[in-house]
Design a protein around this motif. Structure first.
Motif, PDB file in Angstrom:
ATOM      1  N   ASN A 152      -4.961  40.588 -23.472  1.00  0.00           N
ATOM      2  CA  ASN A 152      -5.907  41.677 -23.243  1.00  0.00           C
ATOM      3  C   ASN A 152      -7.337  41.285 -23.592  1.00  0.00           C
ATOM      4  OD1 ASN A 152      -5.851  41.565 -26.013  1.00  0.00           O
ATOM      5  ND2 ASN A 152      -5.025  43.629 -26.327  1.00  0.00           N
ATOM      6  N   GLY A 153      -7.590  39.973 -23.645  1.00  0.00           N
ATOM      7  CA  GLY A 153      -8.916  39.488 -23.994  1.00  0.00           C
ATOM      8  C   GLY A 153      -9.083  39.172 -25.462  1.00  0.00           C
ATOM      9  N   VAL A 154      -8.175  39.660 -26.285  1.00  0.00           N
ATOM     10  CA  VAL A 154      -8.212  39.376 -27.728  1.00  0.00           C
ATOM     11  C   VAL A 154      -6.894  38.736 -28.161  1.00  0.00           C
ATOM     12  CG1 VAL A 154      -8.450  40.329 -30.042  1.00  0.00           C
ATOM     13  CG2 VAL A 154      -9.824  41.249 -28.165  1.00  0.00           C
ATOM     14  N   LEU A 155      -5.796  39.422 -27.907  1.00  0.00           N
ATOM     15  CA  LEU A 155      -4.467  38.903 -28.224  1.00  0.00           C
ATOM     16  C   LEU A 155      -3.862  38.274 -26.973  1.00  0.00           C
ATOM     17  CD1 LEU A 155      -1.958  38.653 -30.111  1.00  0.00           C
ATOM     18  CD2 LEU A 155      -1.264  40.912 -29.252  1.00  0.00           C
ATOM     19  N   THR A 156      -3.428  37.039 -27.089  1.00  0.00           N
ATOM     20  CA  THR A 156      -2.766  36.346 -25.983  1.00  0.00           C
ATOM     21  C   THR A 156      -1.374  35.925 -26.444  1.00  0.00           C
ATOM     22  OG1 THR A 156      -4.872  35.503 -25.153  1.00  0.00           O
ATOM     23  CG2 THR A 156      -2.890  34.431 -24.359  1.00  0.00           C
ATOM     24  N   VAL A 157      -0.367  36.262 -25.645  1.00  0.00           N
ATOM     25  CA  VAL A 157       1.030  35.961 -25.974  1.00  0.00           C
ATOM     26  C   VAL A 157       1.565  34.945 -24.972  1.00  0.00           C
ATOM     27  CG1 VAL A 157       3.354  36.898 -26.234  1.00  0.00           C
ATOM     28  CG2 VAL A 157       1.376  38.253 -26.959  1.00  0.00           C
ATOM     29  N   HIS A 158       2.284  33.958 -25.474  1.00  0.00           N
ATOM     30  CA  HIS A 158       2.884  32.907 -24.646  1.00  0.00           C
ATOM     31  C   HIS A 158       4.404  32.989 -24.763  1.00  0.00           C
ATOM     32  CE1 HIS A 158       3.505  28.753 -23.043  1.00  0.00           C
ATOM     33  NE2 HIS A 158       4.550  28.814 -23.844  1.00  0.00           N
ATOM     34  N   ALA A 159       5.084  32.765 -23.643  1.00  0.00           N
ATOM     35  CA  ALA A 159       6.548  32.650 -23.646  1.00  0.00           C
ATOM     36  C   ALA A 159       6.957  31.606 -22.625  1.00  0.00           C
ATOM     37  CB  ALA A 159       7.199  33.992 -23.317  1.00  0.00           C
ATOM     38  N   ALA A 188      21.162  21.174 -21.465  1.00  0.00           N
ATOM     39  CA  ALA A 188      20.075  21.436 -22.403  1.00  0.00           C
ATOM     40  C   ALA A 188      19.392  22.750 -22.079  1.00  0.00           C
ATOM     41  CB  ALA A 188      19.054  20.293 -22.366  1.00  0.00           C
ATOM     42  N   ASP A 189      18.825  23.377 -23.101  1.00  0.00           N
ATOM     43  CA  ASP A 189      18.007  24.570 -22.908  1.00  0.00           C
ATOM     44  C   ASP A 189      17.067  24.717 -24.092  1.00  0.00           C
ATOM     45  OD1 ASP A 189      19.194  26.362 -25.032  1.00  0.00           O
ATOM     46  OD2 ASP A 189      20.980  26.092 -23.810  1.00  0.00           O
ATOM     47  N   GLY A 190      16.114  25.595 -23.952  1.00  0.00           N
ATOM     48  CA  GLY A 190      15.162  25.833 -25.019  1.00  0.00           C
ATOM     49  C   GLY A 190      14.142  26.859 -24.604  1.00  0.00           C
ATOM     50  N   GLY A 191      13.280  27.202 -25.520  1.00  0.00           N
ATOM     51  CA  GLY A 191      12.242  28.176 -25.231  1.00  0.00           C
ATOM     52  C   GLY A 191      11.310  28.340 -26.400  1.00  0.00           C
ATOM     53  N   ALA A 192      10.286  29.155 -26.205  1.00  0.00           N
ATOM     54  CA  ALA A 192       9.285  29.347 -27.250  1.00  0.00           C
ATOM     55  C   ALA A 192       8.614  30.695 -27.095  1.00  0.00           C
ATOM     56  CB  ALA A 192       8.246  28.240 -27.204  1.00  0.00           C
ATOM     57  N   LEU A 193       8.168  31.241 -28.214  1.00  0.00           N
ATOM     58  CA  LEU A 193       7.288  32.400 -28.267  1.00  0.00           C
ATOM     59  C   LEU A 193       6.087  32.025 -29.112  1.00  0.00           C
ATOM     60  CD1 LEU A 193       9.808  35.337 -28.888  1.00  0.00           C
ATOM     61  CD2 LEU A 193       8.491  34.920 -26.804  1.00  0.00           C
ATOM     62  N   GLY A 194       4.909  32.351 -28.631  1.00  0.00           N
ATOM     63  CA  GLY A 194       3.693  32.047 -29.373  1.00  0.00           C
ATOM     64  C   GLY A 194       2.644  33.110 -29.135  1.00  0.00           C
ATOM     65  N   ALA A 195       1.653  33.164 -29.984  1.00  0.00           N
ATOM     66  CA  ALA A 195       0.570  34.134 -29.835  1.00  0.00           C
ATOM     67  C   ALA A 195      -0.658  33.628 -30.562  1.00  0.00           C
ATOM     68  CB  ALA A 195       0.979  35.501 -30.380  1.00  0.00           C
ATOM     69  N   ILE A 237       1.274  18.206 -24.668  1.00  0.00           N
ATOM     70  CA  ILE A 237       0.545  19.448 -24.910  1.00  0.00           C
ATOM     71  C   ILE A 237       1.212  20.562 -24.112  1.00  0.00           C
ATOM     72  CG2 ILE A 237      -1.702  20.585 -24.719  1.00  0.00           C
ATOM     73  CD1 ILE A 237      -2.907  17.699 -24.801  1.00  0.00           C
ATOM     74  N   ASP A 238       1.597  21.644 -24.786  1.00  0.00           N
ATOM     75  CA  ASP A 238       2.344  22.710 -24.121  1.00  0.00           C
ATOM     76  C   ASP A 238       1.657  24.072 -24.152  1.00  0.00           C
ATOM     77  OD1 ASP A 238       2.841  23.666 -26.752  1.00  0.00           O
ATOM     78  OD2 ASP A 238       4.653  22.460 -26.879  1.00  0.00           O
ATOM     79  N   HIS A 239       0.525  24.216 -24.831  1.00  0.00           N
ATOM     80  CA  HIS A 239      -0.228  25.481 -24.888  1.00  0.00           C
ATOM     81  C   HIS A 239       0.609  26.636 -25.414  1.00  0.00           C
ATOM     82  CE1 HIS A 239      -3.406  23.386 -22.911  1.00  0.00           C
ATOM     83  NE2 HIS A 239      -2.828  23.351 -21.715  1.00  0.00           N
ATOM     84  N   ARG A 240       1.605  26.324 -26.264  1.00  0.00           N
ATOM     85  CA  ARG A 240       2.429  27.405 -26.821  1.00  0.00           C
ATOM     86  C   ARG A 240       1.629  28.266 -27.797  1.00  0.00           C
ATOM     87  NH1 ARG A 240       8.176  24.039 -27.344  1.00  0.00           N
ATOM     88  NH2 ARG A 240       9.060  24.861 -25.391  1.00  0.00           N
ATOM     89  N   SER A 282       3.437  29.736 -33.285  1.00  0.00           N
ATOM     90  CA  SER A 282       4.512  29.736 -32.297  1.00  0.00           C
ATOM     91  C   SER A 282       5.810  29.308 -32.950  1.00  0.00           C
ATOM     92  CB  SER A 282       4.184  28.821 -31.115  1.00  0.00           C
ATOM     93  OG  SER A 282       4.236  27.454 -31.510  1.00  0.00           O
ATOM     94  N   TYR A 283       6.906  29.674 -32.293  1.00  0.00           N
ATOM     95  CA  TYR A 283       8.237  29.247 -32.703  1.00  0.00           C
ATOM     96  C   TYR A 283       8.954  28.739 -31.460  1.00  0.00           C
ATOM     97  CZ  TYR A 283      13.180  29.456 -33.913  1.00  0.00           C
ATOM     98  OH  TYR A 283      14.496  29.141 -34.093  1.00  0.00           O
ATOM     99  N   SER A 284       9.612  27.589 -31.568  1.00  0.00           N
ATOM    100  CA  SER A 284      10.277  27.005 -30.404  1.00  0.00           C
ATOM    101  C   SER A 284      11.620  26.426 -30.810  1.00  0.00           C
ATOM    102  CB  SER A 284       9.404  25.914 -29.769  1.00  0.00           C
ATOM    103  OG  SER A 284       9.137  24.871 -30.694  1.00  0.00           O
ATOM    104  N   THR A 285      12.513  26.366 -29.825  1.00  0.00           N
ATOM    105  CA  THR A 285      13.816  25.752 -30.034  1.00  0.00           C
ATOM    106  C   THR A 285      14.073  24.716 -28.949  1.00  0.00           C
ATOM    107  OG1 THR A 285      14.999  27.389 -28.687  1.00  0.00           O
ATOM    108  CG2 THR A 285      14.765  27.858 -31.038  1.00  0.00           C
ATOM    109  N   PHE A 286      14.844  23.720 -29.300  1.00  0.00           N
ATOM    110  CA  PHE A 286      15.242  22.657 -28.379  1.00  0.00           C
ATOM    111  C   PHE A 286      16.714  22.372 -28.616  1.00  0.00           C
ATOM    112  CE2 PHE A 286      16.182  18.148 -27.781  1.00  0.00           C
ATOM    113  CZ  PHE A 286      15.703  17.901 -26.501  1.00  0.00           C
TER     114      PHE A 286
END
Length: 683
Positions: free
Chosen positions: A197-204, A246-253, A160-163, A265-269
């Motif tokens: 901001n209490g409504v929109l939450t962004v993850h990186a 290795a590297d990777g990352g993700a953006l989610g909202a 579980i990554d909460h992305r 979300s979108y992620s790369t590995f």
């Protein structure tokens, strides 16, 4: 969304991590509203029941404990859990083994949706997920086929990554971690951030991992294998071709709704690593994944909640031989589920779910041993709970339809198609004897459709050095299982002991035929030197014991906890009376965990006994004693920011450790004595 959108995150990952630890960031975060997310094991219970009330055995790693147990692969990260071992194909590729079962019998999931890669096809293929960015791992020990299909007959690992943030926040929160050293001279870092901001939450999030060849005590090859083959033992002190980059990352909202959330979300590995078994072969792996999730609550008395999860994955890895592409593996597909909770009918609560999976797998090149194929599954399941005072009963069923099609050609014969309809049934009970003691038991009938490689494999598998032959005539794998546990918990003390027994009427395994063939699968030729192995059904038994406990033994000046663990599994082919291969030996361990104010110290000792119950094609494995030690210290920081330094010493006795569950145990031991240091922060 552009497939390159998070590349800037990966490029500047270590810079961002250093900033996260820097004092210039702290004032910016001082206004952040911290949130506390409960650690709840929900993987084996769609009703969201806490782990203490689970009927099936579930273990959870999260938070600080996960950080201290975190290794470069999921298999090695989870080995501290009773009943769990790993396939260990060197330090870069390792899948979990649960109760002696692996591959297609252990369901690998990310946020409740299957991880689409090629790791179950071959031991040298890594799982397309890095533990550096995982926030919680749930491990279901034992059959979970009712909820997740036949590939969960051995258990489930859900990372579980909460992305996709499930809870709205107003502010900024996150964590960072860097670590250096260890037997592989690792240089790793990760940063995870959420802002809202209490409504929109962004993850990186972003991570970077780089390692060198593994330092080992003694020779890579065991003395037993050298005596068997007559080979000269070489490569002393270093496991050749075991480094990685290795590297990777993700953006989610996600957007918070009045009664739920919706997000994506979108992620790369990316992982490039040596395969160990072949000194001139590298695997260059890339996975791109798009996730969608939504949950709507408080919908009414008939349907109270609806949950949707979907993931599309585009996976590819290339096997490079002396820098040239030899074989390419591709796996592209869509998987998801729709789950609805019904309103309570008296004390009865439950869910009905629909799951689907569509994937296309390709292996292209000189070492391809399976044809291009498609897999389509649809499943419907029902899960119910009936609490009656101190007694809780669970029951449910699942029906699934699977269609596996081979395109044939390229030496794999004509196109073929097989269809299967597996059924699964399960019931369990939890009885609370009093406030401290409880007993749980589970009964299940599980069926699994054969996988594409069990049906259609036909070629030399270099990683196992076998010519593998599938059988399109295979029928469903069937098993019945029972397990029972006794649990006790009082304040800081807890203990559980359990036993299980799984009986297969048709266990699909890879068995040596006794023939030697050449690269074309022909016997009796001058170059027929490859052992042939066939996928067949056999009757098999798996039975074992698991125990763990935690006891507060001192709490005057600081606290001292004693941790105990042990597990044993025995697996037998009932048709021949022989032991099945790669079964973990008896393991017993203890740990001491001392904490005083900001400082902590931990000692872990694990004794793995000699494994001489072996398959006819494997060697005996010696026992070993693994001793690890950890020191931690929380540095003084402003409010809402925690910073902890840690140092971990591995294999203090510098023993040559060979895991019997590894197919490479006789040429790839674990790392020698080493020290790893790190720094982790939460804000």
């Amino acid at each position: 969304m552009s497939t390159h959108s998070p590349r800037w995150i990966r490029r500047h990952a270590l810079t961002a991590i250093s900033l996260a630890f820097g004092s210039s960031l702290i004032p910016t975060l001082s206004w952040a509203e911290a949130i506390e997310l409960p650690t709840i094991s929900v993987t084996a219970n769609p009703l969201g029941v806490a782990s203490d009330d689970m009927v099936v055995p579930v273990s959870t790693l999260a938070g600080r404990e996960l950080s201290l147990q975190r290794e470069s692969t999921l298999g090695e990260t989870l080995k501290s859990i009773p009943g769990v071992s790993s396939t260990y194909f060197g330090p870069n590729a390792s899948r979990p083994i649960i109760r002696g079962m692996d591959g297609e019998r252990v369901r690998m999931m990310q946020n409740g949706v299957g991880i689409l890669d090629a790791s179950s096809l071959s031991f040298d293929h890594a799982v397309a997920l890095d533990p550096l960015v995982i926030e919680q791992i749930d491990v279901v020990r034992g059959p979970a086929a009712l909820l997740y299909g036949g590939s969960a007959v051995g258990g489930v690992v859900n990372a579980i990554d909460h992305r996709i943030p499930k809870e709205a926040i107003d502010g900024v929160t996150g964590r960072s971690e860097v670590r250096f050293g260890g037997a592989e001279n690792q240089k790793n870092g990760a940063i995870v951030m959420d802002a809202g901001n209490g409504v929109l939450t962004v993850h990186a999030d972003a991570y970077k991992r780089k390692t060198d060849d593994l330092d080992i005590p003694g020779y890579a090859m065991s003395s037993r294998k050298a005596a068997q083959t007559g080979e000269v033992r070489e490569n002393k002190g270093r496991l050749v071709n075991s480094g990685s980059d290795a590297d990777g990352g993700a953006l989610g909202a996600s957007i918070a709704l009045e009664n739920g959330y919706v997000g994506a979300s979108y992620s790369t590995f990316n992982n490039k690593y040596g395969t160990v078994a072949e000194p001139d072969v590298l695997i260059d792996m890339e996975s791109k994944r798009w996730d969608f999730a939504s949950e709507l609550r408080d919908l009414g008395s008939v349907i109270s909640k609806v949950k949707v999860r979907m993931a599309h994955t585009d996976y590819q890895h290339q096997e490079l031989e002396d820098g040239e592409v030899g074989t390419t593996f591709k796996n592209r597909g869509l998987e998801g589920s729709i789950e609805a909770s019904h309103g309570n009918i008296g004390p009865l609560s439950g869910v009905i779910g629909l799951q689907f999976h569509n994937s296309r797998f390709e292996a292209l090149g000189e070492e391809a041993f399976v044809p291009t194929n498609r897999t389509k599954t649809r499943a419907l399941y029902l899960y119910e709970e009936l609490p009656l005072d101190a007694f809780k009963l669970t029951f449910g069923g699942r029906v699934e339809h699977a269609k596996i099609e081979s395109s044939g050609g390229d030496g794999f014969g004509p196109a073929q198609s097989r269809s299967f309809t597996p059924y699964s049934l399960a019931t369990g009970a939890l009885f609370k004897l009093d406030e401290q003691w409880s007993v749980t038991t589970n009964l299940s009938h599980n069926e699994r459709a054969p996988s594409y490689f069990e049906l259609f494999a036909d070629g030399h598998h270099v990683a196992t050095d076998q010519y593998e032959v599938g059988s399109s005539e295979l029928k469903k794998e069937r098993s019945n299982g029972i397990d029972a546990r006794l649990q006790w918990k009082q304040q800081h003390n807890s203990f559980s002991v359990g036993a299980y027994y799984t009986r297969f009427s048709s266990f699909i395994g890879l068995f040596n035929s006794g023939n030697l063939v050449n690269e074309e699968g022909e016997t009796g030729q001058a170059d027929s030197e490859i052992a042939e192995a066939e996928f067949k059904s056999a009757r098999a038994d798996f039975k074992g014991l698991e125990a763990e406990g935690k006891f507060r033994v001192y709490d005057t000046v600081g606290t001292l906890d004693l941790n105990l663990r042990g597990d044993y599994v025995r697996a037998t082919n009932r048709d021949t009376g022989d032991s099945l291969p790669r079964i973990s030996p008896l393991k017993l361990g203890f740990g001491l965990d001392y904490r005083f104010k900001s400082a902590g110290a931990r000692l872990d000792v694990l004794r793995a006994f000699k494994q001489n119950r072996t398959d006819e094609n494997e060697l005996v494995t010696d026992g070993y004693t693994l001793v690890n030690a950890t020191l931690t210290y929380k540095l003084p920081t402003p409010d809402r920011f925690q910073l902890e330094a840690f140092a971990k010493a591995y294999n203090l006795l510098d023993q040559t450790i060979r895991d019997h569950t590894s197919i490479l145990k006789d040429i790839a031991p674990m790392g020698g004595r080493s020290l790893m240091v790190g720094l982790r922060g939460d804000f």
